[in-house]
Scaffold this motif. Structure first.
Motif, mmCIF file in Angstrom:
data_model
loop_
_atom_site.group_PDB
_atom_site.id
_atom_site.type_symbol
_atom_site.label_atom_id
_atom_site.label_comp_id
_atom_site.label_asym_id
_atom_site.label_seq_id
_atom_site.Cartn_x
_atom_site.Cartn_y
_atom_site.Cartn_z
ATOM 1 N N ILE A 181 -2.283 -3.026 -0.497
ATOM 2 C CA ILE A 181 -1.109 -2.148 -0.544
ATOM 3 C C ILE A 181 -0.791 -1.874 -2.007
ATOM 4 O O ILE A 181 -0.691 -2.798 -2.809
ATOM 5 N N ALA B 283 4.514 -0.975 5.607
ATOM 6 C CA ALA B 283 3.049 -1.084 5.680
ATOM 7 C C ALA B 283 2.603 -1.455 7.095
ATOM 8 O O ALA B 283 1.664 -0.862 7.641
ATOM 9 N N LEU C 97 4.138 3.928 0.026
ATOM 10 C CA LEU C 97 2.964 3.064 -0.106
ATOM 11 C C LEU C 97 1.661 3.787 0.193
ATOM 12 O O LEU C 97 1.630 4.756 0.946
ATOM 13 N N CYS D 182 -2.119 -5.600 3.938
ATOM 14 C CA CYS D 182 -1.678 -5.503 5.328
ATOM 15 C C CYS D 182 -2.829 -4.894 6.119
ATOM 16 O O CYS D 182 -3.563 -4.052 5.614
ATOM 17 N N LEU E 151 -2.172 2.391 1.512
ATOM 18 C CA LEU E 151 -3.062 1.320 1.943
ATOM 19 C C LEU E 151 -4.460 1.912 1.909
ATOM 20 O O LEU E 151 -4.695 2.993 2.460
ATOM 21 N N TYR F 169 8.932 -3.180 2.201
ATOM 22 C CA TYR F 169 7.525 -2.798 2.071
ATOM 23 C C TYR F 169 6.663 -3.358 3.203
ATOM 24 O O TYR F 169 5.773 -2.674 3.707
ATOM 25 N N TYR G 228 -0.139 -9.601 6.967
ATOM 26 C CA TYR G 228 0.353 -9.030 5.721
ATOM 27 C C TYR G 228 0.827 -10.147 4.811
ATOM 28 O O TYR G 228 1.201 -11.226 5.262
#
Length: 167
Positions: free
Chosen positions: A67, A110, A16, A79, A18, A106, A95
């Motif tokens: 995300i 995150a 991921l 998140c 962010l 996920y 989130y």
């Protein structure tokens, strides 16, 4: 000025990324919020919300971040840290993911990155509030070391309050 360091606004995990909000996130953010079953906000309303999130981030030094999956590049949720029902000193972790992204780890991945980011700010404790019916979200928080503090009743039902000491 705050006694805390500013949270990193760009976080990467194995799967991921962010990152800060962009106006181009508005349509996907609308689609995510519409999954709540309470109607679909307008893209213009969401653009305003994104601007407000960016302003809050500049003011507080904490952020709620979109995300996206690293390989696919698609937006799957958000998140981050918010004041929410808590305080700037002890913010909430929050989130939400598209239903199609549920059950793949996920949210845990995150939120773990956000925990590390919160630790880097010098904070000592985080909160989270989750609807009592939301067992998957409660499981994510328990995996991350959050412990139940108390339950409150709000207009939309029972809310579980959880805390996590840092580190």
């Amino acid at each position: 000025m705050s006694m805390y360091e500013t949270m990193p606004f760009y976080l990467e995990t194995e799967r991921l990324i962010l990152r800060p909000w962009a106006e181009s996130d508005a349509a996907e953010f609308c689609a995510l919020l519409s999954e709540r079953g309470k109607g679909t906000p307008t893209v213009e309303h969401i653009r305003t919300s994104i601007a407000e999130l960016l302003t809050a981030t500049a003011t507080t030094g904490i952020a709620l971040l979109p995300i996206q999956r690293r390989d696919e590049g698609d937006f799957i949720g958000y998140c981050g840290l918010i004041i929410g029902r808590s305080t700037i000193e002890e913010p909430e972790i929050a989130y939400e993911l598209f239903q199609r992204a549920h059950g793949r780890g996920y949210a845990t991945e995150a939120a773990s990155a956000v925990l590390d980011a919160a630790l880097a700010t010098g904070r000592k404790r985080l909160w989270s509030t989750v609807a009592a019916w939301n067992t998957p979200s409660l499981r994510v928080l328990e995996k991350l070391g959050f412990e139940r503090d108390h339950v409150s009743t709000e207009d939309n039902g029972e809310v579980v309050w959880l805390t996590r000491s840092l580190p």
